[in-house]
Design a protein around this motif. Structure first.
Motif, PDB file in Angstrom:
ATOM      1  N   GLY A   1       0.805  -1.212   0.000  1.00 26.55           N
ATOM      2  CA  GLY A   1       0.000   0.000   0.000  1.00 26.55           C
ATOM      3  C   GLY A   1       0.839   1.264   0.000  1.00 26.55           C
ATOM      4  O   GLY A   1       2.074   1.214  -0.001  1.00 26.55           O
ATOM      5  N   GLU A   2       0.136   2.402   0.031  1.00 31.47           N
ATOM      6  CA  GLU A   2       0.809   3.692  -0.081  1.00 31.47           C
ATOM      7  C   GLU A   2       1.322   4.228   1.242  1.00 31.47           C
ATOM      8  O   GLU A   2       2.230   5.047   1.282  1.00 31.47           O
ATOM      9  CB  GLU A   2      -0.167   4.718  -0.686  1.00 31.47           C
ATOM     10  N   ASP A   3       0.736   3.781   2.361  1.00 36.74           N
ATOM     11  CA  ASP A   3       0.998   4.462   3.641  1.00 36.74           C
ATOM     12  C   ASP A   3       1.958   3.709   4.561  1.00 36.74           C
ATOM     13  O   ASP A   3       2.253   4.184   5.655  1.00 36.74           O
ATOM     14  CB  ASP A   3      -0.342   4.660   4.382  1.00 36.74           C
ATOM     15  N   LEU A   4       2.408   2.521   4.150  1.00 39.57           N
ATOM     16  CA  LEU A   4       3.291   1.760   5.029  1.00 39.57           C
ATOM     17  C   LEU A   4       4.673   2.402   5.100  1.00 39.57           C
ATOM     18  O   LEU A   4       5.272   2.742   4.088  1.00 39.57           O
ATOM     19  CB  LEU A   4       3.427   0.320   4.531  1.00 39.57           C
ATOM     20  N   ILE A   5       5.188   2.555   6.293  1.00 33.71           N
ATOM     21  CA  ILE A   5       6.547   3.034   6.516  1.00 33.71           C
ATOM     22  C   ILE A   5       7.368   1.872   7.049  1.00 33.71           C
ATOM     23  O   ILE A   5       7.054   1.332   8.123  1.00 33.71           O
ATOM     24  CB  ILE A   5       6.568   4.205   7.522  1.00 33.71           C
ATOM     25  N   PRO A   6       8.412   1.413   6.322  1.00 30.30           N
ATOM     26  CA  PRO A   6       9.216   0.283   6.793  1.00 30.30           C
ATOM     27  C   PRO A   6       9.851   0.557   8.143  1.00 30.30           C
ATOM     28  O   PRO A   6      10.018   1.714   8.556  1.00 30.30           O
ATOM     29  CB  PRO A   6      10.279   0.119   5.698  1.00 30.30           C
ATOM     30  N   GLU A   7      10.226  -0.497   8.829  1.00 33.65           N
ATOM     31  CA  GLU A   7      10.876  -0.358  10.128  1.00 33.65           C
ATOM     32  C   GLU A   7      12.163   0.450   9.974  1.00 33.65           C
ATOM     33  O   GLU A   7      12.989   0.172   9.118  1.00 33.65           O
ATOM     34  CB  GLU A   7      11.192  -1.747  10.691  1.00 33.65           C
ATOM     35  N   GLN A   8      12.351   1.441  10.813  1.00 30.93           N
ATOM     36  CA  GLN A   8      13.524   2.300  10.760  1.00 30.93           C
ATOM     37  C   GLN A   8      14.646   1.682  11.601  1.00 30.93           C
ATOM     38  O   GLN A   8      14.418   1.260  12.740  1.00 30.93           O
ATOM     39  CB  GLN A   8      13.177   3.703  11.277  1.00 30.93           C
ATOM     40  N   VAL A   9      15.844   1.630  11.042  1.00 28.39           N
ATOM     41  CA  VAL A   9      16.941   0.911  11.705  1.00 28.39           C
ATOM     42  C   VAL A   9      18.116   1.818  12.052  1.00 28.39           C
ATOM     43  O   VAL A   9      19.205   1.334  12.327  1.00 28.39           O
ATOM     44  CB  VAL A   9      17.429  -0.250  10.811  1.00 28.39           C
ATOM     45  N   GLU A  10      17.907   3.134  12.031  1.00 31.66           N
ATOM     46  CA  GLU A  10      19.036   3.994  12.364  1.00 31.66           C
ATOM     47  C   GLU A  10      19.453   3.762  13.812  1.00 31.66           C
ATOM     48  O   GLU A  10      18.602   3.527  14.680  1.00 31.66           O
ATOM     49  CB  GLU A  10      18.673   5.475  12.150  1.00 31.66           C
ATOM     50  N   GLY A  11      20.783   3.819  14.025  1.00 31.29           N
ATOM     51  CA  GLY A  11      21.299   3.586  15.369  1.00 31.29           C
ATOM     52  C   GLY A  11      21.470   2.135  15.728  1.00 31.29           C
ATOM     53  O   GLY A  11      21.865   1.812  16.854  1.00 31.29           O
ATOM     54  N   SER A  12      21.239   1.214  14.782  1.00 35.77           N
ATOM     55  CA  SER A  12      21.388  -0.211  15.067  1.00 35.77           C
ATOM     56  C   SER A  12      22.871  -0.559  15.149  1.00 35.77           C
ATOM     57  O   SER A  12      23.603  -0.476  14.163  1.00 35.77           O
ATOM     58  CB  SER A  12      20.706  -1.043  13.979  1.00 35.77           C
ATOM     59  N   ALA A  13      23.315  -0.973  16.330  1.00 37.96           N
ATOM     60  CA  ALA A  13      24.731  -1.312  16.524  1.00 37.96           C
ATOM     61  C   ALA A  13      25.125  -2.508  15.653  1.00 37.96           C
ATOM     62  O   ALA A  13      26.245  -2.574  15.131  1.00 37.96           O
ATOM     63  CB  ALA A  13      24.999  -1.600  17.990  1.00 37.96           C
ATOM     64  N   ARG A  14      24.199  -3.475  15.511  1.00 38.31           N
ATOM     65  CA  ARG A  14      24.502  -4.654  14.726  1.00 38.31           C
ATOM     66  C   ARG A  14      24.761  -4.295  13.267  1.00 38.31           C
ATOM     67  O   ARG A  14      25.744  -4.756  12.665  1.00 38.31           O
ATOM     68  CB  ARG A  14      23.352  -5.657  14.809  1.00 38.31           C
ATOM     69  N   LEU A  15      23.872  -3.486  12.671  1.00 39.30           N
ATOM     70  CA  LEU A  15      24.043  -3.092  11.274  1.00 39.30           C
ATOM     71  C   LEU A  15      25.281  -2.221  11.083  1.00 39.30           C
ATOM     72  O   LEU A  15      26.021  -2.363  10.103  1.00 39.30           O
ATOM     73  CB  LEU A  15      22.799  -2.363  10.774  1.00 39.30           C
ATOM     74  N   GLU A  16      25.501  -1.304  12.028  1.00 38.07           N
ATOM     75  CA  GLU A  16      26.690  -0.446  11.940  1.00 38.07           C
ATOM     76  C   GLU A  16      27.959  -1.299  11.937  1.00 38.07           C
ATOM     77  O   GLU A  16      28.906  -1.044  11.182  1.00 38.07           O
ATOM     78  CB  GLU A  16      26.724   0.541  13.111  1.00 38.07           C
ATOM     79  N   PHE A  17      27.965  -2.324  12.786  1.00 46.70           N
ATOM     80  CA  PHE A  17      29.126  -3.214  12.854  1.00 46.70           C
ATOM     81  C   PHE A  17      29.301  -3.977  11.544  1.00 46.70           C
ATOM     82  O   PHE A  17      30.422  -4.100  11.022  1.00 46.70           O
ATOM     83  CB  PHE A  17      28.973  -4.195  14.015  1.00 46.70           C
TER      84      PHE A  17
END
Length: 365
Positions: free
Chosen positions: A77-93
């Motif tokens: 749909g048009e209004d879904l906003i995916p999960e925001q992952v900023e600040g994720s230590a795992r992804l940053e690593f």
């Protein structure tokens, strides 16, 4: 939609061209068909870096495609906003450590190979019995627009064609007599600059006999833009078994013999100081004696693969070259033929005689 299809068609066409053109290389001049230890090591680095790049492209493509299909509007749909992952230590690593690991995979073998190629400490080592065990050394001088190869331990000099033994390291001392050039034999190893102000030293190994190639030689190039005839500053490499190489060296060390045949003898006289004086610049002996060496040594001219480094090796092309060298290799330092012949152009008879003499200069059986 139509524009998108055209772009994909163009991409598919370019991909197909890359695949087909990759098979157009010739083994005497292709970096993708290594013919020596150094070339093989560098080819392995090329394969390693290609695998790493392909891995990165594949991972990014998979993530990109998954993101497009998983979060396409028709599905979420048009209004879904995916999960925001900023600040994720795992992804940053992850996205910090993965590039570091990939860089280390590339850097360690590259740095090792670079220092190994630059290691010339075995140029002159001591054998177990205390005697000097000297490897073959060639002093390479790059000039506008040709190459001089001096074998200091053997006391011989050649030009335009490098002759080396197979199965052993050959050390090169590179220098330029004028501007910056770059010494490169694509099938044998990477290039190295020849500078006017310092000597660069490295080694190469030649594992394949050049007689097995279609043209009987490997091709060398100048890989540094050096003037109007840079693209024509080629040289050829003949590789021989050690026994054949020693025989060639012995033949080069012998004194030059007089020309045979009336036409060649006429050319020899014209070539000498009493004629056009070509010998003032061009030596006709393997030791380099007989000329002040402003020009290439022609002691092995009859054995060469090309005239002037790039023209087919025959008398007709040789006569064209002698008559007007600037037409075929602009900017070269060979004097105007008129200045060598009392202000007159060479006659057809004189050209025939000079060509016959030069083609008779040979040390190979």
């Amino acid at each position: 939609m139509i524009k998108g299809l055209k772009k994909w068609r163009l991409f598919a066409l370019m991909t197909a061209l890359v695949v087909f053109l990759a098979g157009c290389g010739r083994e005497e001049i292709s970096t993708l068909i290594p013919a020596g230890e150094v070339a093989q090591d560098q080819f392995n680095l090329l394969i390693l870096s290609s695998i790493v790049m392909a891995f990165v492209i594949l991972v990014v493509t998979i993530i990109y495609v998954l993101a497009i299909f998983k979060f396409r509007r028709s599905k979420v749909g048009e209004d879904l906003i995916p999960e925001q992952v900023e600040g994720s230590a795992r992804l940053e690593f992850l996205w910090t450590s993965i590039p570091i690991v990939l860089l280390l995979i590339l850097a360690v073998p590259t740095v090792y190979s670079t220092f190994d190629l630059a290691d010339v400490s075995t140029m002159d080592v001591q054998a177990e019995d205390g005697e000097s065990m000297t490897h073959l050394t060639v002093n390479v001088t790059a000039k506008l627009y040709w190459w001089e190869f001096e074998y200091p331990e053997q006391g011989i000099v050649t030009a335009q064609e490098l002759v080396v033994p197979t199965g052993e390291r050959v050390y090169f001392n590179l220098i330029s007599a004028d501007v910056k050039h770059s010494f490169w034999i694509p099938s044998i190893g990477g290039k190295l600059d020849a500078n006017p102000e310092n000597v660069n030293t490295f080694y190469l190994t030649f594992d394949q006999k050049s007689s097995e190639l279609e043209d009987g030689v490997f091709y060398g190039k100048c890989a540094e833009l050096c003037g109007p005839s840079h693209a024509l500053m080629d040289f050829k490499v003949k590789t021989l078994e050690r026994e054949e190489f020693d025989t060639w060296v012995a033949a080069m060390q012998e004194e030059a013999t007089p020309a045979e045949g009336a036409l060649a003898q006429e050319g020899e006289q014209l070539f000498g100081l009493e004629g056009a004086g070509c010998i003032a610049c061009h030596a006709v002996s393997g030791s380099g004696e007989g000329g002040i060496m402003q020009g290439p040594n022609v002691a092995t001219f009859g054995d060469r693969n090309r005239v002037a480094g790039f023209m087919e090796h025959n008398e007709e092309n040789l006569k064209k070259w002698i008559a007007d060298p600037q037409q075929y290799k602009p900017g070269n330092l060979m004097p105007d033929p008129k200045s060598l012949n009392d202000g007159k152009e060479f006659t057809e008879q004189e050209l025939d005689a000079l060509a016959a003499y030069l083609m008779s200069l040979s040390v190979e059986e």
